[in-house]
Design an enzyme around this catalytic site. Structure first.
Site, PDB file in Angstrom:
ATOM      1  CD1 TRP A   1      39.628  33.813  39.969  1.00 27.38           C
ATOM      2  CD2 TRP A   1      40.770  34.323  38.113  1.00 27.38           C
ATOM      3  NE1 TRP A   1      38.729  34.292  39.050  1.00 27.38           N
ATOM      4  CE2 TRP A   1      39.397  34.610  37.893  1.00 27.38           C
ATOM      5  CE3 TRP A   1      41.675  34.552  37.071  1.00 27.38           C
ATOM      6  CZ2 TRP A   1      38.918  35.124  36.686  1.00 27.38           C
ATOM      7  CZ3 TRP A   1      41.197  35.062  35.871  1.00 27.38           C
ATOM      8  CH2 TRP A   1      39.839  35.338  35.680  1.00 27.38           C
TER       9      TRP A   1
ATOM     10  CE1 TYR B   1      45.113  31.558  37.864  1.00 26.85           C
ATOM     11  CE2 TYR B   1      44.324  31.619  35.604  1.00 26.85           C
ATOM     12  CZ  TYR B   1      44.069  31.583  36.967  1.00 26.85           C
ATOM     13  OH  TYR B   1      42.768  31.569  37.424  1.00 26.85           O
TER      14      TYR B   1
ATOM     15  CD  GLU C   1      36.648  33.253  33.291  1.00 25.88           C
ATOM     16  OE1 GLU C   1      37.662  33.884  32.947  1.00 25.88           O
ATOM     17  OE2 GLU C   1      36.470  32.050  32.983  1.00 25.88           O
TER      18      GLU C   1
END
Length: 546
Positions: free
Chosen positions: A399, A424, A333
């Site tokens: 992920w 998660y 990110e």
């Protein structure tokens, strides 16, 4: 027994063989054990006498005694003149069925003796963990361990939980409680997320402003009103002494703490503390520690000053986390807007023949990897590190979607599976209390059954590529985990399901059998005052997490 033939008492000897105590048999044991994770091979003899625990298990090995105390096994340290032994017997270890896996072990329980064979301290520790989970009642109502034979070893070497201390920092004692719970279920990696936009949590002697300025935000979003701040400053960090304490505590329980220092994005806290590390040549440059959750634009400048800073930070990281072979460097990110606007970043791209900002990120990651490698560490990064080109020696933590693992495996990289679809643990598990403290980042039903029914090996992977999958991990991002009670609610029982898929052979998995054994974990969890989630969504401890 001739003690003169024994070779020392260290638990660190290959081929270690330990024998724990002579004892009177128990009454017949009819109850089966409820071991989690299920051993690779287990044969129990019910209806016959087992090993009685009416008296403490005796050993004359201080290290073994310490391990047994850690695990809550009734134990007594024998004086030197008692005629029993615990020590390595290398010639006998193979005949006792010691596995070749360094974490594997064999365990034999008879009415009069418990015998463990392993190749390492970790194997001994896991055998003792199995013993601690094997205590049942005999026909007279007394504590006993059934007669049994176990040959066991983990399926994967990486069996982890990620702890996010950036958004919400748990106390040292709370982290130690997490470690104890992990050890009980044979999880062996604590991935510690220490730096992010909302706070820098690792004390640096060389860069004190990282915690003085970067460790403090002006407010935090309100639970149940995520777009509104509480108006209360939040500051927290771990001193180097506290970090060493946590690392040592974990090591004594055969858990490696793997630190994460986030680059090049998620860097607002560090850049606020030292603005020269950011893209200071862009319009409106004014970094601050972030007070909301989400993804934000501040990204490290690809300057020599930044790489010198990171090298110095890595020097401290290596000193604080000496046993971790890895530094997790994040890589996820990372918005490229500031690089696009920065004349300096564009100059670096041109000088290095980089076509776009994605290739600039790959350049940045490779520079960081060289710094880590020079200090004897390998890097792990989130799956975005493959954008712009994946370093052939980096380990990738997948992920976003399991499919992202394929490219890395085809290239020959190691991967660790943490897809948010299954692992998660900050995600919703379905029904939950109306209390805002139980807010989650999303709605959904990622419960323990969904975790258990998953497999870290994705379809289409060859047997050779399967060997590159180091293991699996559950992630506990803490934006919506303000208390330890909420952490426990989000982690358990999903972490127990994770432990079994990480350890137990795939062909041995049975969800109905696991559910039976899971129900029998309640007394242990209750004894530790763990606020685990019941299947109807009720918090076990029924506390108000505020």
């Amino acid at each position: 027994m001739d003690k003169s033939k024994l070779i020392g008492t260290s638990l660190c000897t290959a081929g270690l063989l330990g024998t724990l105590a002579l004892a009177a048999p128990s009454a017949p044991v009819n109850e089966k054990t409820a071991i989690v994770p299920l051993p690779a091979s287990i044969a129990e003899q019910t209806g016959t006498p087992g090993f009685s625990l009416k008296n403490p298990i005796i050993t004359d090995n201080p290290a073994l005694y310490r391990h047994m105390q850690q695990l809550g096994l009734p134990t007594s340290l024998a004086p030197d003149n008692v005629d029993l032994f615990i020590g390595p017997d290398i010639s006998a270890s193979t005949s006792q069925g010691t596995t070749g896996n360094q974490e594997g072990y064999t365990l034999t329980v008879t009415p009069n003796r418990i015998t463990i064979a392993a190749n390492s301290d970790a194997g001994i520790f896991y055998a003792l963990t199995t013993l601690a989970q094997s205590i049942v009642k005999d026909a007279d109502g007394n504590a006993a361990i059934p007669s049994m034979n176990i040959t066991d070893a983990p399926r994967f070497e990486w069996r982890g939980l990620m702890v996010d201390s950036c958004r919400r920092a748990r106390s040292v004692d709370e982290i130690k409680k997490m470690i104890d719970l992990m050890a009980h279920y044979k999880l062996n990696r604590m991935h510690w997320h220490l730096t992010d936009d909302q706070g820098w949590r690792m004390e640096s002697k060389k860069y004190p402003k990282l915690t003085e300025i970067g460790g403090k935000r002006s407010e935090t979003p309100i639970m149940g009103q995520r777009n509104k701040g509480d108006g209360t400053p939040y500051q927290a960090f771990y001193t180097q002494e506290q970090i060493r304490d946590i690392v040592a505590y974990a090591k004594a329980r055969h858990i490696t703490v793997v630190p994460e220092i986030e680059v090049p994005g998620h860097a607002a806290a560090a850049i606020t503390a030292y603005p020269e590390l950011g893209n200071k040549d862009i319009p409106g440059y004014n970094p601050s520690v972030v007070t909301r959750w989400g993804v934000f634009p501040y990204i490290f400048s690809p300057s020599e000053e930044t790489f010198t800073f990171l090298d110095n930070i890595f020097a401290e990281v290596c000193e604080l986390f000496p046993d971790s072979p890895y530094i997790h460097i994040g890589g996820d990110e990372a918005p490229k807007d500031q690089w696009k606007k920065s004349p300096f970043a564009q100059k670096i791209m041109k000088e290095n023949g980089l076509k776009n900002e994605e290739e600039l990120q790959s350049y940045f990651i490779r520079r960081v990897e060289k710094l880590a490698n020079a200090r004897g560490k390998k890097i792990i990064g989130w799956d975005e590190i493959q954008e712009g080109g994946l370093s052939p020696t980096a380990t990738m933590m997948v992920w976003r979607d399991a499919k992202w693992a394929l490219h890395a495996l085809q290239q020959g990289n190691h991967v660790i599976m943490v897809p948010n679809s299954h692992y998660y643990f900050d995600y919703s598990q379905g029904a939950k209390p109306a209390d805002p403290a139980y807010e989650t980042i999303n709605s959904g039903n990622l419960d323990w059954k969904r975790v258990y029914q998953s497999d870290p090996i994705i379809p289409g992977v060859t047997p050779e590529q399967e060997k590159l999958v180091l293991g699996v991990q559950g992630n506990l991002w803490s934006e919506y985990i303000p208390t330890m009670q909420k952490w426990e609610y989000q982690a358990f029982p999903r972490a127990i399901a994770l432990a079994e898929i990480a350890w137990t052979p795939k062909e041995k998995k049975d969800i109905k059998d696991f559910e039976t054994r899971l129900q029998k974990q309640h007394p242990y969890l209750d004894g530790k005052k763990v606020n685990f989630r019941m299947d109807d969504g009720t918090p076990r401890q029924d506390r108000n997490a505020k």
